[in-house]
Design a protein around this motif. Structure first.
Motif, PDB file in Angstrom:
ATOM      1  N   UNK A  68       0.732  -1.238  -0.013  1.00 55.15           N
ATOM      2  CA  UNK A  68       0.060  -0.033  -0.052  1.00 55.15           C
ATOM      3  C   UNK A  68       0.847   1.246  -0.009  1.00 55.15           C
ATOM      4  N   UNK A  69       2.197   1.143   0.299  1.00 49.70           N
ATOM      5  CA  UNK A  69       3.062   2.310   0.378  1.00 49.70           C
ATOM      6  C   UNK A  69       3.393   2.864  -0.879  1.00 49.70           C
ATOM      7  N   UNK A  70       3.221   2.152  -2.024  1.00 47.30           N
ATOM      8  CA  UNK A  70       3.786   2.306  -3.449  1.00 47.30           C
ATOM      9  C   UNK A  70       2.633   2.655  -4.228  1.00 47.30           C
ATOM     10  N   UNK A  71       1.619   3.314  -3.914  1.00 52.10           N
ATOM     11  CA  UNK A  71       0.451   3.765  -4.803  1.00 52.10           C
ATOM     12  C   UNK A  71       1.166   4.737  -5.825  1.00 52.10           C
ATOM     13  N   UNK A  72       0.642   4.754  -7.210  1.00 55.19           N
ATOM     14  CA  UNK A  72       1.199   5.492  -7.999  1.00 55.19           C
ATOM     15  C   UNK A  72       2.270   4.979  -8.780  1.00 55.19           C
ATOM     16  N   UNK A  73       2.795   3.694  -8.347  1.00 53.85           N
ATOM     17  CA  UNK A  73       3.860   3.347  -9.099  1.00 53.85           C
ATOM     18  C   UNK A  73       3.527   1.895  -9.565  1.00 53.85           C
ATOM     19  N   UNK A  74       4.142   1.418 -10.420  1.00 51.88           N
ATOM     20  CA  UNK A  74       3.964   0.017 -10.880  1.00 51.88           C
ATOM     21  C   UNK A  74       4.771  -0.779  -9.839  1.00 51.88           C
ATOM     22  N   UNK A  75       3.928  -1.874  -9.361  1.00 51.10           N
ATOM     23  CA  UNK A  75       4.427  -2.681  -8.521  1.00 51.10           C
ATOM     24  C   UNK A  75       4.743  -4.107  -8.907  1.00 51.10           C
ATOM     25  N   UNK A 106       8.417  -0.330  -8.341  1.00 53.93           N
ATOM     26  CA  UNK A 106       8.957  -0.781  -6.936  1.00 53.93           C
ATOM     27  C   UNK A 106       8.581  -2.161  -7.253  1.00 53.93           C
ATOM     28  N   UNK A 107       9.856  -2.989  -6.680  1.00 55.79           N
ATOM     29  CA  UNK A 107       9.869  -4.690  -6.709  1.00 55.79           C
ATOM     30  C   UNK A 107       9.701  -4.866  -5.150  1.00 55.79           C
ATOM     31  N   UNK A 158       3.775 -11.185 -10.005  1.00 54.46           N
ATOM     32  CA  UNK A 158       2.468 -10.308 -10.572  1.00 54.46           C
ATOM     33  C   UNK A 158       3.071  -8.908 -10.712  1.00 54.46           C
ATOM     34  N   UNK A 159       2.621  -8.300 -11.638  1.00 54.80           N
ATOM     35  CA  UNK A 159       2.851  -6.681 -12.243  1.00 54.80           C
ATOM     36  C   UNK A 159       1.727  -6.186 -11.915  1.00 54.80           C
ATOM     37  N   UNK A 160       1.485  -5.195 -10.892  1.00 54.76           N
ATOM     38  CA  UNK A 160       0.444  -4.230 -10.747  1.00 54.76           C
ATOM     39  C   UNK A 160       0.594  -2.950 -11.251  1.00 54.76           C
ATOM     40  N   UNK A 187       3.457   0.728 -17.201  1.00 55.73           N
ATOM     41  CA  UNK A 187       3.674   2.082 -17.084  1.00 55.73           C
ATOM     42  C   UNK A 187       3.135   3.017 -18.041  1.00 55.73           C
ATOM     43  N   UNK A 188       3.088   2.725 -19.280  1.00 59.11           N
ATOM     44  CA  UNK A 188       2.520   3.509 -20.485  1.00 59.11           C
ATOM     45  C   UNK A 188       0.902   3.221 -20.307  1.00 59.11           C
ATOM     46  N   UNK A 189       0.357   2.538 -19.554  1.00 61.17           N
ATOM     47  CA  UNK A 189      -0.998   2.439 -19.603  1.00 61.17           C
ATOM     48  C   UNK A 189      -1.681   1.459 -20.333  1.00 61.17           C
TER      49      UNK A 189
END
Length: 190
Positions: A68-75, A106-107, A158-160, A187-189
């Protein structure tokens, strides 16, 4: 080694062997690595579902780690175990991808079925892995993904997307080039 430890080791070896040899074939031709083939499932943006937020103790630390700390990044969530041969083969590829895409992704590792953290910590040191991992010795965090592209093989990734939705799942080992391509697309949507 105790009888319980021996039984756990045998189960771990069987799970690792099944994930390495029983996965469907790779169809994208981009060079998966490891003892076995991997399967890739990509989810179009309009069909993506929210991934559960997972939290737990950080491997080698007394801190709590949460996706949850990585909102806005690809995880990129990677399930691994120190006992898993394909995980050992895949680790350098993941590390290189994590460095190359550090600005957008963020991995986070999820270390499972290492009942003692010492082998997992040694694995991280030996492979030069710098991204954090959640220590989940019983694999309880994986239950949160049941019905949502579960991570049932070792390794699984998994890629989020930036909204925390599941964009892709890789069952089995993955190469850096395939993972970087996936991160760039997400990342490009795409």
């Amino acid at each position: 080694m105790t009888a319980r430890g021996l039984a756990a080791a045998l189960v771990a070896l069987l799970l690792c062997a099944c994930s390495a040899n029983g996965a469907p074939s790779n169809t994208d031709g981009k060079g998966y690595v490891g003892a076995g083939e991997a399967s890739l499932t990509q989810v179009p943006p309009e069909d993506r579902i929210k991934a559960p937020v997972v939290s737990g103790p950080a491997l080698g630390s007394d801190k709590t780690l949460t996706t949850g700390a990585y909102q806005g990044k690809v995880v990129v969530l990677n399930v691994w175990g120190s006992w898993c041969a394909p995980c050992r083969q895949e680790a350098p590829e993941l590390q290189q991808a994590s460095v190359e895409r550090a600005k957008v992704a963020q991995f986070v590792g999820i270390n499972c079925r290492d009942l003692d953290p010492a082998p997992a910590e040694a694995f991280v040191r030996a492979k030069g892995v710098t991204f954090p991992s959640i220590y989940d010795p019983k694999g309880e965090l994986l239950l949160a993904f049941a019905g949502k592209l579960p991570m049932s093989t070792f390794p699984s990734t998994l890629v989020l997307d930036r909204e925390g939705r599941i964009a892709a799942r890789i069952s089995g080992p993955i190469s850096k080039i395939t993972l970087v391509d996936l991160i760039d697309d997400v990342a490009a949507g795409k």
